[in-house]
Design an enzyme around this catalytic site. Structure first.
Site, PDB file in Angstrom:
ATOM      1  N   SER A   1       0.840  -1.207   0.000  1.00 28.23           N
ATOM      2  CA  SER A   1       0.000   0.000   0.000  1.00 28.23           C
ATOM      3  C   SER A   1       0.877   1.260   0.000  1.00 28.23           C
ATOM      4  CB  SER A   1      -0.875  -0.023   1.252  1.00 28.23           C
ATOM      5  OG  SER A   1      -2.015   0.778   1.078  1.00 28.23           O
ATOM      6  N   PRO A   2       0.379   2.353  -0.582  1.00 27.14           N
ATOM      7  CA  PRO A   2       1.169   3.589  -0.544  1.00 27.14           C
ATOM      8  C   PRO A   2       1.417   4.045   0.893  1.00 27.14           C
ATOM      9  CG  PRO A   2      -1.059   3.986  -1.410  1.00 27.14           C
ATOM     10  CD  PRO A   2      -0.878   2.513  -1.304  1.00 27.14           C
TER      11      PRO A   2
ATOM     12  N   GLN B   1       1.774   6.964  -7.028  1.00 28.32           N
ATOM     13  CA  GLN B   1       0.597   7.643  -6.477  1.00 28.32           C
ATOM     14  C   GLN B   1       0.864   9.143  -6.464  1.00 28.32           C
ATOM     15  OE1 GLN B   1      -0.514   7.881  -2.223  1.00 28.32           O
ATOM     16  NE2 GLN B   1      -2.410   6.802  -2.785  1.00 28.32           N
TER      17      GLN B   1
ATOM     18  N   TYR C   1      -7.220  14.956   1.548  1.00 32.09           N
ATOM     19  CA  TYR C   1      -6.279  15.816   0.820  1.00 32.09           C
ATOM     20  C   TYR C   1      -7.062  16.617  -0.233  1.00 32.09           C
ATOM     21  CZ  TYR C   1      -2.866  13.112   3.379  1.00 32.09           C
ATOM     22  OH  TYR C   1      -2.157  12.527   4.404  1.00 32.09           O
TER      23      TYR C   1
ATOM     24  N   GLY D   1      -0.399  -2.324   4.249  1.00 30.74           N
ATOM     25  CA  GLY D   1       0.510  -1.230   4.561  1.00 30.74           C
ATOM     26  C   GLY D   1       1.453  -1.627   5.675  1.00 30.74           C
ATOM     27  N   ARG D   2       0.965  -1.476   6.919  1.00 25.99           N
ATOM     28  CA  ARG D   2       1.831  -1.697   8.074  1.00 25.99           C
ATOM     29  C   ARG D   2       2.479  -3.081   8.099  1.00 25.99           C
ATOM     30  NH1 ARG D   2      -2.603   0.239  12.115  1.00 25.99           N
ATOM     31  NH2 ARG D   2      -3.809  -0.647  10.390  1.00 25.99           N
TER      32      ARG D   2
END
Ligand SMILES: Cc1cc2nc3c(=O)[nH]c(=O)nc-3n(C[C@H](O)[C@H](O)[C@H](O)COP(=O)(O)OP(=O)(O)OC[C@H]3O[C@@H](n4cnc5c(N)ncnc54)[C@H](O)[C@@H]3O)c2cc1C
Ligand SMILES: Cc1cc2nc3c(=O)[nH]c(=O)nc-3n(C[C@H](O)[C@H](O)[C@H](O)COP(=O)(O)O)c2cc1C
Length: 782
Positions: free
Chosen positions: A411-412, A489, A570, A711-712
């Site tokens: 994941s980004p 991304q 964002y 991700g993590r």
């Protein structure tokens, strides 16, 4: 001590039994408005684990209950002319009437006073009682009387259901998903004693209406259901007993205790019938109350202990029930699925049952699931083995002309370590090692399209030649040393810009060295954050041009895929959410208006990004906040991007506003991916607290996403995919320098997996159905 219990259902009677055992001198009275043997309802169902609990707390009632129970081990799913059976579930059922008679008898034996036909209107008559137990069911009069105090939330669910019975014998917990000319009907059925089974029929309100069920009597309804399910009932009648159609009330109460009064069972909280936990919860509440009364020095302290100690367990069960009921409410999402994939979805809908767990219990079934999945891949033009397929995680996926070797994605994740937007050695090692680790696709962190588009001073960018060269080095490394594809991304921080590095204070404004920030509307993120400037058309043109220029640089770097970041509050997300977009021009108002600028940016990128390369968009599928984006909005957002040419929707959630109330848990964002994928009919990637390859396979096999991002977990284990490949015996690319390591882990995993499975099988207690079968087996001749 004097205890008054209002309601003689499972909660009331079981609490009377346990409290009386504990305090034989206490004067305990149960007040029940019905007669002792009123036959409301048909069967109830318990799991083996629940019965273990009953055995521990009151062996005599447990023994009587288990003598009366029907046991079964299998779940059977009937769908479009097929039936899939899965064993090892361990359930049992008995009639509600029998359960109540056993509990009444046991209560009497212990000296509890039972008063039937005693409808309690006012609890003030119990002024001299030390404890008043309100076990008066889901329509609790007393919870409603003190509504301000207990603050119940009653969510009447959309589907309608009716509870009936039949003489049809059943040897499994049976789900029947029935197509009709009016829409889908579902039957949840199980046997609870010889010659008697419970049948709960469920459908959505539109189908209910179209089928003309509104206003029919119980008998007429039963006749209609007998017509629809006649092929299965084999001439057995449907029986009714207060079997009117109703909506399930999902009840949660903020408080369970008022002075010496305490809510128990359905009065305080309900759990949807599809996980069969209502009676279990009611009786386990009674256990928790008795435990607290045993331990605490005063009644007041005991009630506090009961509420604090019990709430988490109840909420966990309610959450599982919620997930399950939502699955049934949206069954139309899966109606065109392959039947075996559909059945896999039914089995795994509430998270407790997974791909690996089913592989142990029903290997043939999982093999069929794998084959169906492989056939879908082949139907998309990739020539995979459909006879001996690999697990879904290791099936390739094609998006335009990009083919991913597997479905695991990094994941980004911002590393906050760039200098003036230039990714450095840390980034090369970070992305390079994750690519070597075997993931099919690696996303870059949010890479900003201009200096003032950055979240923090440590964010990467792609607006100058130096940044381009640094990214090119990373992309080249990934392509030269792994089979992974790498996606860029691109994003703009909007009002969350000019903030500190994650480890210095996430989203907190910079104290020095900041820059001006822009957003859809001039609303600061924190009250003390910078007030963003509302973007005018000229600012929009400039930002759009920056995105386009960055995408062109991305192509020059050799990225395989491009993602537009329109999530997490964002800049582009600030246009989409009504919580952050309060514009009155063409870029605000309706969802269509709020999507106008983000879509414009996407279309400009699609125009310059090579046609053979795929594009995705990351969205926040819910704001987790009142008045914000919901799952239904996310479907519309996904449809709009799909029309504009998106190949994949990356479904994340939240981070839009500070006061959001996300509901975290394992795989907590996956339901949104499932909704977007199967309603908007667009490929999705899900993400969020997915930590095991078992979960990855479960999600993919159930058709809840096409790719799974982690991700993590990738921060601590770059080789997550390589390890999983070894576990499942699937092929994964590995650079020649690391082959000895790969060979070792693949060799060891075969043995480790065998040991693990043997251990699991050995550790699994026998189900009551298995024990019963063993006990009734004739002894083998010597
Ligand atoms: C369709 C359906 C299917 C279900 N299937 C299952 C299942 O398979 N397994 C399972 O475990 N659970 C199942 N349940 C749930 C289960 O029936 C309840 O969750 C369970 O009975 C709750 O127990 P309780 O004691 O809290 O409430 P109840 O069983 O509702 O008992 C409350 C009692 O209080 C009495 N009462 C109410 N007000 C007063 C008053 N003022 N004075 C005196 N008495 C009063 C009522 O008459 C009633 O007897 C199902 C429920 C439904 C609706
Ligand atoms: C350190 C960190 C940085 C992140 N940066 C980004 C980012 O740049 N872009 C983005 O879309 N999501 C970002 N996220 C969110 C992750 O992509 C992912 O959605 C989230 O961590 C949930 O997945 P997980 O539970 O597997 O970690 C970040 C998450 C972490 C932990």
């Amino acid at each position: 001590m004097k205890i008054a219990i209002i309601g003689g259902g499972p909660a009331g009677l079981y609490s009377a039994i346990l409290l009386k055992k504990q305090r034989p001198q206490a004067e305990i009275t149960v007040y029940e408005r019905n007669r002792a043997d009123d036959t409301f309802g048909f069967g109830v169902v318990f799991s083996d684990a629940t019965l273990d609990n009953f055995e521990k707390y009151d062996a005599p009632s447990y023994r009587r209950i288990t003598q009366e129970f029907a046991y079964w081990d299998d779940i059977a799913v009937h769908f479009r002319g097929t039936v899939h059976r899965v064993g090892g579930n361990g359930f049992c059922g008995c009639s509600r009437r029998m359960l109540l008679l056993i509990l009444q008898e046991r209560a009497r034996e212990l000296g509890v006073s039972l008063q039937f036909e005693a409808d309690i209107e006012d609890e003030s008559r119990f002024a001299d009682a030390d404890l008043v137990v309100l076990a008066d069911g889901s329509n609790s009069r007393f919870r409603d009387k003190y509504v301000e105090h207990f603050q119940p939330e009653v969510d009447l669910r959309s589907n309608v259901f009716a509870w009936m019975g039949s003489t049809r014998p059943l040897d499994a917990f049976t789900f029947i998903f029935q197509e009709t000319e009016w829409g889908p009907f579902i039957a949840h059925a199980y046997q609870y004693e010889a010659g008697r089974s419970t049948w709960i029929f469920e459908t959505d309100p539109a189908t209910f209406k179209r089928a003309g069920l509104e206003g029919l009597s119980e008998k007429q309804s039963a006749d209609r259901m007998a017509d629809i399910f006649g092929w299965f009932l084999e001439g057995h009648p449907l029986l009714t007993n207060r079997s009117m159609w109703r909506n399930f009330p999902m009840i949660r109460s903020k408080r369970w205790v008022k002075d010496k009064m305490v809510l128990l069972g359905d009065a305080k909280a309900t759990a949807h019938f599809s996980i069969g936990s209502g009676t279990k919860l009611a009786m386990e509440d009674a256990i928790a109350l008795a435990e607290a009364m045993h331990r605490a020095p005063t009644v007041e302290a005991a009630l506090q202990q009961y509420e604090h100690g019990r709430r988490e367990e109840v909420e966990k069960t309610q959450h599982a029930a919620d997930v399950s009921l939502v699955w049934f409410e949206h069954v139309d999402r899966f109606w065109d699925f392959d039947p075996v994939q559909f059945a896999f979805g039914v089995m795994t809908r509430a998270k407790a049952i997974t791909y690996d767990n089913l592989t142990l219990r029903a290997p043939e079934f999982v093999r069929e699931v794998d084959k169906a999945f492989a056939k879908q891949v082949r139907a998309h033009g990739i020539n995979v083995d459909v006879e001996k397929p690999v697990a879904p995680m290791f099936q390739p996926l094609r998006l335009r002309e990009m083919t991913l070797a597997n479905r695991a994605v990094v994941s980004p994740m911002c590393m906050y370590s760039a200098q003036e937007g230039v990714p450095g050695d840390f980034h090369l090692v970070h992305y390079g090692s994750r690519a070597i680790g075997g993931a099919g696709l690696i996303f870059t962190e949010m890479t900003c399209v201009s200096r003032d588009a950055r979240i923090t001073p440590g964010c990467t960018g792609l607006w100058n030649d130096g940044q381009q060269a640094a990214w090119r080095r990373i992309v080249d490394f990934v392509h030269a040393n792994s089979a992974a594809k790498i996606a860029l991304q691109l994003g703009h921080a909007g009002r969350k810009g000019a903030t500190k590095l994650m480890w210095d204070g996430m989203d907190r404004p910079l104290e020095a060295g900041g820059w001006d920030v822009v957003s859809a509307s001039p609303i600061p993120y924190f009250p003390d954050s910078q007030v963003p400037r509302e973007m005018d058309r000229a600012a929009m043109d400039k930002v759009k041009a920056n995105f386009v220029a960055a995408a062109e640089r991305g192509e020059a770097c050799g990225f395989d895929m491009l993602e537009l970041h329109a999530a997490h509050g964002y800049l582009l997300a600030s246009f989409i959410s009504p919580l952050t977009n309060q514009r009155t021009d063409a870029y605000g108002g309706s969802l269509q208006g709020r999507l106008r600028f983000p879509l414009e940016v996407f279309e400009a990128l699609r125009a310059v990004w090579p046609a053979h390369k795929p594009m995705s968009v990351r969205i926040s599928a819910t704001d987790w906040a009142e008045g914000g984006i919901t799952g239904d909005d996310a479907v519309e957002i996904a449809r709009a991007f799909a029309e504009a040419g998106v190949d994949l929707v990356d479904v994340s959630t939240g981070q839009t506003v500070r006061d959001a109330q996300p509901i975290y848990g394992r795989m907590f964002q996956t339901p949104f991916s499932e909704q977007v994928r199967n309603e908007a009919r667009v490929a999705t990637m899900c993400v969020g607290n997915i930590t095991t390859s078992d979960q990855v396979n479960t999600i993919l096999a159930a058709g809840r996403a096409d790719l799974v991002a982690l991700g993590r977990p990738h921060l601590v284990d770059p080789a997550f995919t390589l390890r999983a490949a070894a576990w499942y015996g699937a092929e994964v690319a590995c650079p020649p320098q690391y082959l000895p390591g790969k060979e070792q882990i693949f060799r060891n995993s075969v043995r480790d997996r065998q040991d693990f499975e043997d251990l699991k099988i050995k550790a699994k207690p026998k189900t009551r159905a298995e024990l019963k079968a063993e006990a009734t087996k004739p002894l083998a001749a010597e």
